[in-house]
Design a protein around this motif. Structure first.
Motif, mmCIF file in Angstrom:
data_model
loop_
_atom_site.group_PDB
_atom_site.id
_atom_site.type_symbol
_atom_site.label_atom_id
_atom_site.label_comp_id
_atom_site.label_asym_id
_atom_site.label_seq_id
_atom_site.Cartn_x
_atom_site.Cartn_y
_atom_site.Cartn_z
ATOM 1 N N SER A 1 0.848 -1.188 0.000
ATOM 2 C CA SER A 1 0.000 0.000 0.000
ATOM 3 C C SER A 1 0.884 1.238 0.000
ATOM 4 N N PRO A 2 0.590 2.220 -0.830
ATOM 5 C CA PRO A 2 1.387 3.448 -0.831
ATOM 6 C C PRO A 2 1.366 4.170 0.523
ATOM 7 N N SER A 3 0.282 4.026 1.271
ATOM 8 C CA SER A 3 0.172 4.725 2.549
ATOM 9 C C SER A 3 0.644 3.899 3.743
ATOM 10 N N ASP A 4 0.848 2.591 3.553
ATOM 11 C CA ASP A 4 1.296 1.720 4.641
ATOM 12 C C ASP A 4 2.027 0.527 4.049
ATOM 13 N N ARG B 1 -0.391 -7.781 -11.450
ATOM 14 C CA ARG B 1 0.672 -6.811 -11.118
ATOM 15 C C ARG B 1 1.971 -7.531 -10.794
ATOM 16 N N MET B 2 1.877 -8.640 -10.073
ATOM 17 C CA MET B 2 3.082 -9.418 -9.767
ATOM 18 C C MET B 2 3.725 -9.946 -11.051
ATOM 19 N N ALA B 3 2.914 -10.452 -11.944
ATOM 20 C CA ALA B 3 3.436 -10.964 -13.227
ATOM 21 C C ALA B 3 4.128 -9.860 -14.016
ATOM 22 N N GLU B 4 3.551 -8.680 -13.998
ATOM 23 C CA GLU B 4 4.136 -7.538 -14.723
ATOM 24 C C GLU B 4 5.472 -7.107 -14.108
ATOM 25 N N ALA B 5 5.690 -7.405 -12.840
ATOM 26 C CA ALA B 5 6.923 -7.002 -12.149
ATOM 27 C C ALA B 5 8.113 -7.885 -12.520
ATOM 28 N N ILE B 6 7.847 -9.010 -13.131
ATOM 29 C CA ILE B 6 8.924 -9.956 -13.465
ATOM 30 C C ILE B 6 9.627 -9.524 -14.739
ATOM 31 N N ASP B 7 10.931 -9.444 -14.668
ATOM 32 C CA ASP B 7 11.751 -9.140 -15.842
ATOM 33 C C ASP B 7 11.877 -10.427 -16.646
ATOM 34 N N LEU B 8 11.186 -10.507 -17.763
ATOM 35 C CA LEU B 8 11.203 -11.727 -18.553
ATOM 36 C C LEU B 8 12.587 -12.069 -19.083
ATOM 37 N N PRO C 1 -4.768 -2.079 -1.081
ATOM 38 C CA PRO C 1 -6.157 -2.552 -1.147
ATOM 39 C C PRO C 1 -6.613 -2.911 -2.561
ATOM 40 N N ALA C 2 -6.030 -2.269 -3.561
ATOM 41 C CA ALA C 2 -6.395 -2.579 -4.945
ATOM 42 C C ALA C 2 -5.967 -3.987 -5.344
ATOM 43 N N TYR C 3 -5.000 -4.557 -4.612
ATOM 44 C CA TYR C 3 -4.455 -5.871 -4.949
ATOM 45 C C TYR C 3 -4.837 -6.948 -3.937
ATOM 46 N N ASP C 4 -5.544 -6.592 -2.887
ATOM 47 C CA ASP C 4 -5.855 -7.501 -1.786
ATOM 48 C C ASP C 4 -7.131 -8.290 -2.068
ATOM 49 N N SER C 5 -7.070 -9.610 -1.865
ATOM 50 C CA SER C 5 -8.247 -10.457 -2.065
ATOM 51 C C SER C 5 -9.264 -10.289 -0.951
ATOM 52 N N GLY C 6 -8.859 -9.638 0.131
ATOM 53 C CA GLY C 6 -9.754 -9.415 1.244
ATOM 54 C C GLY C 6 -9.285 -10.037 2.540
ATOM 55 N N ASP C 7 -8.205 -10.832 2.480
ATOM 56 C CA ASP C 7 -7.707 -11.470 3.710
ATOM 57 C C ASP C 7 -6.398 -10.869 4.190
ATOM 58 N N PHE C 8 -5.963 -9.794 3.556
ATOM 59 C CA PHE C 8 -4.745 -9.065 3.916
ATOM 60 C C PHE C 8 -3.454 -9.815 3.604
ATOM 61 N N HIS D 1 -3.371 -12.510 0.595
ATOM 62 C CA HIS D 1 -3.365 -13.084 -0.751
ATOM 63 C C HIS D 1 -3.837 -12.041 -1.761
ATOM 64 N N PRO D 2 -3.134 -11.929 -2.874
ATOM 65 C CA PRO D 2 -3.559 -10.993 -3.912
ATOM 66 C C PRO D 2 -4.857 -11.441 -4.584
ATOM 67 N N ASN D 3 -5.556 -10.471 -5.136
ATOM 68 C CA ASN D 3 -6.699 -10.752 -5.996
ATOM 69 C C ASN D 3 -6.168 -10.917 -7.424
ATOM 70 N N ASP D 4 -7.053 -11.072 -8.385
ATOM 71 C CA ASP D 4 -6.618 -11.266 -9.773
ATOM 72 C C ASP D 4 -5.786 -10.088 -10.279
ATOM 73 N N VAL D 5 -6.184 -8.880 -9.934
ATOM 74 C CA VAL D 5 -5.432 -7.688 -10.350
ATOM 75 C C VAL D 5 -4.042 -7.713 -9.703
ATOM 76 N N GLY D 6 -3.975 -8.137 -8.448
ATOM 77 C CA GLY D 6 -2.690 -8.231 -7.761
ATOM 78 C C GLY D 6 -1.762 -9.251 -8.402
ATOM 79 N N TYR D 7 -2.302 -10.398 -8.739
ATOM 80 C CA TYR D 7 -1.461 -11.406 -9.395
ATOM 81 C C TYR D 7 -0.983 -10.911 -10.758
#
Length: 109
Positions: free
Chosen positions: A73-76, A99-106, A82-89, A91-97
């Motif tokens: 979170s940018p603030s914490d 984002r994780m995939a995009e972070a990988i240097d292929l 929260p945009a990436y949280d599945s709701g359990d604090f 595990h990522p949601n689909d958007v979070g996963y």
């Protein structure tokens, strides 16, 4: 579990050595923030911080993806964004996963 950061790091070292002995690249990924999850404590946060610091700086991996940084979170920074949280604090949601995939240097693969 009552496992120290040093024990986790020793396990990583062992797995990395086994993979490298077989010519397999190993890409390390930092542990996501999980403040708010049922098992988040000052002790578990200290372990996460120590392990992540080792992952980032040890040079043991062939490459590193700093998932903690891109998912925080940018603030914490101890919480998932929260945009990436599945709701359990933890595990990522689909958007979070995604984002994780995009972070990988292929190129590292």
């Amino acid at each position: 579990p009552q496992v120290s950061a040093e024990e986790v790091i020793a396990g990583y070292r062992e797995l990395i050595a086994l993979a490298h002995a077989r010519g397999i690249k190993v890409i390390g990924g930092t542990i996501l923030p999980f403040e708010g999850a049922e098992y988040h404590t000052p002790r578990s946060e200290a372990k996460r911080a120590a392990i992540n610091e080792w992952i980032r700086t040890s040079g043991a991996f062939d490459a590193v993806v700093d998932f903690a940084k891109v998912m925080a979170s940018p603030s914490d920074p101890l919480r998932l964004d929260p945009a990436y949280d599945s709701g359990d604090f933890k595990h990522p949601n689909d958007v979070g996963y995604r984002r994780m995939a995009e972070a990988i240097d292929l190129g590292a693969l």
